[in-house]
Write a protein that holds these residues in place. Structure first.
Motif, PDB file in Angstrom:
ATOM      1  N   ASN A 123      45.306  30.692  43.841  1.00 61.99           N
ATOM      2  CA  ASN A 123      44.689  31.997  44.757  1.00 61.99           C
ATOM      3  C   ASN A 123      43.822  33.466  43.484  1.00 61.99           C
ATOM      4  N   ARG A 124      45.314  33.037  42.237  1.00 65.15           N
ATOM      5  CA  ARG A 124      44.299  33.792  41.153  1.00 65.15           C
ATOM      6  C   ARG A 124      43.574  33.316  40.583  1.00 65.15           C
ATOM      7  N   ASP A 125      43.454  31.802  40.030  1.00 67.56           N
ATOM      8  CA  ASP A 125      42.073  31.727  39.906  1.00 67.56           C
ATOM      9  C   ASP A 125      41.274  31.267  40.636  1.00 67.56           C
ATOM     10  N   ALA A 126      40.957  31.392  42.259  1.00 67.65           N
ATOM     11  CA  ALA A 126      40.200  31.385  43.172  1.00 67.65           C
ATOM     12  C   ALA A 126      39.482  32.354  43.723  1.00 67.65           C
ATOM     13  N   GLU A 127      40.118  33.723  43.359  1.00 68.42           N
ATOM     14  CA  GLU A 127      39.062  35.186  42.725  1.00 68.42           C
ATOM     15  C   GLU A 127      38.706  35.776  42.394  1.00 68.42           C
ATOM     16  N   TYR A 128      38.398  35.052  41.122  1.00 70.28           N
ATOM     17  CA  TYR A 128      37.037  35.339  40.193  1.00 70.28           C
ATOM     18  C   TYR A 128      35.767  34.225  40.652  1.00 70.28           C
ATOM     19  N   LYS A 129      35.073  35.711  41.266  1.00 67.75           N
ATOM     20  CA  LYS A 129      33.680  35.450  41.895  1.00 67.75           C
ATOM     21  C   LYS A 129      32.860  34.874  40.874  1.00 67.75           C
ATOM     22  N   PRO A 130      32.777  34.933  39.588  1.00 69.30           N
ATOM     23  CA  PRO A 130      31.888  34.253  38.378  1.00 69.30           C
ATOM     24  C   PRO A 130      32.033  32.245  39.022  1.00 69.30           C
ATOM     25  N   ALA A 131      33.484  31.935  38.986  1.00 70.55           N
ATOM     26  CA  ALA A 131      34.192  31.206  39.097  1.00 70.55           C
ATOM     27  C   ALA A 131      33.947  30.248  40.536  1.00 70.55           C
ATOM     28  N   GLN A 132      34.488  31.512  41.982  1.00 73.50           N
ATOM     29  CA  GLN A 132      33.273  30.778  42.963  1.00 73.50           C
ATOM     30  C   GLN A 132      31.782  30.662  43.224  1.00 73.50           C
ATOM     31  N   VAL A 165      17.399  43.943  46.338  1.00 70.61           N
ATOM     32  CA  VAL A 165      18.667  43.557  45.290  1.00 70.61           C
ATOM     33  C   VAL A 165      19.944  43.763  45.049  1.00 70.61           C
ATOM     34  N   VAL A 166      20.700  43.552  45.346  1.00 67.82           N
ATOM     35  CA  VAL A 166      21.975  44.503  46.336  1.00 67.82           C
ATOM     36  C   VAL A 166      23.460  44.322  44.769  1.00 67.82           C
ATOM     37  N   TYR A 167      24.351  45.021  44.356  1.00 74.32           N
ATOM     38  CA  TYR A 167      25.064  45.471  44.229  1.00 74.32           C
ATOM     39  C   TYR A 167      26.474  44.936  44.720  1.00 74.32           C
ATOM     40  N   LYS A 168      27.622  43.733  44.644  1.00 74.45           N
ATOM     41  CA  LYS A 168      28.447  44.085  45.056  1.00 74.45           C
ATOM     42  C   LYS A 168      29.787  44.147  43.656  1.00 74.45           C
ATOM     43  N   PRO A 169      30.917  44.137  44.039  1.00 74.17           N
ATOM     44  CA  PRO A 169      32.060  44.938  43.817  1.00 74.17           C
ATOM     45  C   PRO A 169      33.026  42.517  43.110  1.00 74.17           C
ATOM     46  N   LEU A 170      33.021  43.499  42.174  1.00 78.94           N
ATOM     47  CA  LEU A 170      33.869  41.881  41.989  1.00 78.94           C
ATOM     48  C   LEU A 170      35.357  41.836  42.083  1.00 78.94           C
ATOM     49  N   ARG A 171      36.020  42.568  42.361  1.00 79.65           N
ATOM     50  CA  ARG A 171      37.665  42.899  43.025  1.00 79.65           C
ATOM     51  C   ARG A 171      37.828  43.774  44.275  1.00 79.65           C
ATOM     52  N   SER A 172      38.414  43.634  45.198  1.00 75.76           N
ATOM     53  CA  SER A 172      39.093  45.047  45.508  1.00 75.76           C
ATOM     54  C   SER A 172      39.541  44.908  45.182  1.00 75.76           C
ATOM     55  N   THR A 173      39.396  46.031  44.653  1.00 77.83           N
ATOM     56  CA  THR A 173      40.604  46.922  43.604  1.00 77.83           C
ATOM     57  C   THR A 173      40.736  48.436  44.207  1.00 77.83           C
ATOM     58  N   ASP A 174      41.680  49.122  43.944  1.00 82.18           N
ATOM     59  CA  ASP A 174      42.687  50.512  44.150  1.00 82.18           C
ATOM     60  C   ASP A 174      41.582  51.180  44.659  1.00 82.18           C
ATOM     61  N   TYR A 175      40.929  52.310  45.110  1.00 80.87           N
ATOM     62  CA  TYR A 175      40.609  53.754  43.999  1.00 80.87           C
ATOM     63  C   TYR A 175      40.568  54.561  45.317  1.00 80.87           C
ATOM     64  N   VAL A 203      31.395  45.279  33.656  1.00 85.04           N
ATOM     65  CA  VAL A 203      30.448  43.812  34.429  1.00 85.04           C
ATOM     66  C   VAL A 203      29.818  44.659  35.480  1.00 85.04           C
ATOM     67  N   HIS A 204      29.121  44.535  36.019  1.00 78.11           N
ATOM     68  CA  HIS A 204      28.327  44.744  37.172  1.00 78.11           C
ATOM     69  C   HIS A 204      27.875  42.849  37.850  1.00 78.11           C
ATOM     70  N   LEU A 205      27.729  43.185  38.883  1.00 81.46           N
ATOM     71  CA  LEU A 205      27.405  41.639  39.473  1.00 81.46           C
ATOM     72  C   LEU A 205      26.258  42.255  40.198  1.00 81.46           C
ATOM     73  N   PHE A 206      25.029  41.609  40.302  1.00 83.30           N
ATOM     74  CA  PHE A 206      23.407  41.861  40.926  1.00 83.30           C
ATOM     75  C   PHE A 206      23.616  41.063  41.793  1.00 83.30           C
ATOM     76  N   GLN A 207      23.006  40.723  42.603  1.00 84.89           N
ATOM     77  CA  GLN A 207      22.749  39.352  43.751  1.00 84.89           C
ATOM     78  C   GLN A 207      21.309  40.263  44.296  1.00 84.89           C
ATOM     79  N   LYS A 208      20.510  38.456  44.163  1.00 81.38           N
ATOM     80  CA  LYS A 208      19.330  39.428  45.287  1.00 81.38           C
ATOM     81  C   LYS A 208      19.811  39.215  46.539  1.00 81.38           C
TER      82      LYS A 208
END
Length: 323
Positions: A123-132, A165-175, A203-208
């Motif tokens: 689970n931990r390894d597969a949670e990283y968006k860049p790796a996904q 372009v959209v912004y996406k959070p890299l993780r569902s972190t408590d806020y 770090v921010h993730l931007f995507q078309k």
């Protein structure tokens, strides 16, 4: 396998997805031990001794006892973070939390012969968006053009180049807000003028943007693939509009089924929840794969098929289920 060997469910109390699977296991008369590492050490105790035959001992909650050698399967869902006793200094509490994470967490991840759905380290390894995203590209998925950066100038240039372009959070972190209410960071469209100095803070993730006419949620359990077409979202992020959506089970296209299974193998996953956007040409664009995604919000007939598949994995410890 003895009917007395339990399934260990590792999750917090407020987890409807885990509840639905536990209900099915109870219906099948499969014993279940549920624990939340966030309850340690107040309501969870561990006794593990390493010998020539591996770890022996037990884990105890306020209502159950699990023999470390007799756990058939582990359903690793959404446990709370490891905790420390109240009243400690911040430094002592941090030390206790880390010892619990590597001690109790290490025991829970080293249960000999147990079948994990999923193993916490997978689970931990597969949670990283860049790796996904990299794995998805390697598996042949269509992946929208993506930028990961903390450089405002690069972010502005990316937005100008792709226009939408959209912004996406890299993780569902408590806020939380100032009053302690939980907040969610949604997927949002961005403009070049919004790319200020705050971009440099992390770090921010931007995507078309994919101009989707529908979305697909593809849930994989072992070799079983369940695809749901989601339509009717009035906004960009369909997760904000559950009650306004329509859900329809569809046959999974052969090429898509092959690619999701290849992706799962690359991370060693048993369970995965994939999200795709479908454009006007019918092309499915990969967004993400949540190795621990929810599914209990689907209409009951859809949910029950997934629940049954997971319960099968846990009941039979993965044996004789995959070709």
């Amino acid at each position: 396998m003895s009917a007395r060997t339990p399934v260990l469910v590792v999750s917090q109390v407020d987890d409807p997805t885990a509840d639905s699977v536990i209900d099915e296991l109870n219906r099948r008369r499969i014993p279940v031990v549920r624990l939340d590492p966030g309850d340690f050490p107040e309501r969870v105790a561990v006794r593990a001794q390493l010998g020539p035959d591996g770890l022996r001992g037990d884990i105890r909650t306020t209502t159950r006892v699990a023999d470390l050698e007799r756990i058939r399967s582990v359903y690793w869902r959404r446990p709370r973070p490891y905790a420390a006793p109240v009243g400690l200094s911040e430094q002592d509490a941090r030390w206790c939390r880390e010892e619990a994470r590597y001690g109790l967490g290490g025991v829970l991840a080293t249960l000999r012969g147990a079948h994990y759905v999923n193993h916490p380290w997978r689970n931990r390894d597969a949670e990283y968006k860049p790796a996904q995203l990299a794995a998805a590209s390697n598996c042949g998925f269509d992946v929208p053009s993506t930028l990961l950066t903390n450089d405002p100038r690069s972010a502005r240039a990316f937005v100008r180049r792709h226009q939408s372009v959209v912004y996406k959070p890299l993780r569902s972190t408590d806020y939380q807000d100032s009053e302690g209410r939980a907040l969610t960071v949604w997927v949002e469209e961005v403009e070049p003028t919004s790319m200020g100095s705050g971009v440099s803070h992390t770090v921010h993730l931007f995507q078309k943007r994919v101009h989707a006419v529908a979305d697909l949620r593809v849930t994989v359990v072992g070799q079983e693939v369940f695809t749901v077409r989601i339509e009717g979202s009035p906004g960009l992020d369909w997760r904000r509009h559950y009650g306004e959506l329509s859900y329809r089970s569809i046959d999974t296209p052969g090429h898509l089924a092959h690619r999701v299974r290849t992706y799962m193998e690359s991370f060693g996953l048993v369970f995965g929840a994939f999200d795709f956007g479908v454009d006007r040409d019918g092309r499915a664009w990969f967004y993400e794969c949540n190795p621990n995604g929810q599914f209990a919000w689907f209409p009951e007939p859809i949910t029950q098929r997934i629940v049954s598949a997971i319960a099968d994995r846990l009941q039979y410890a993965g044996e004789h289920l995959d070709p």
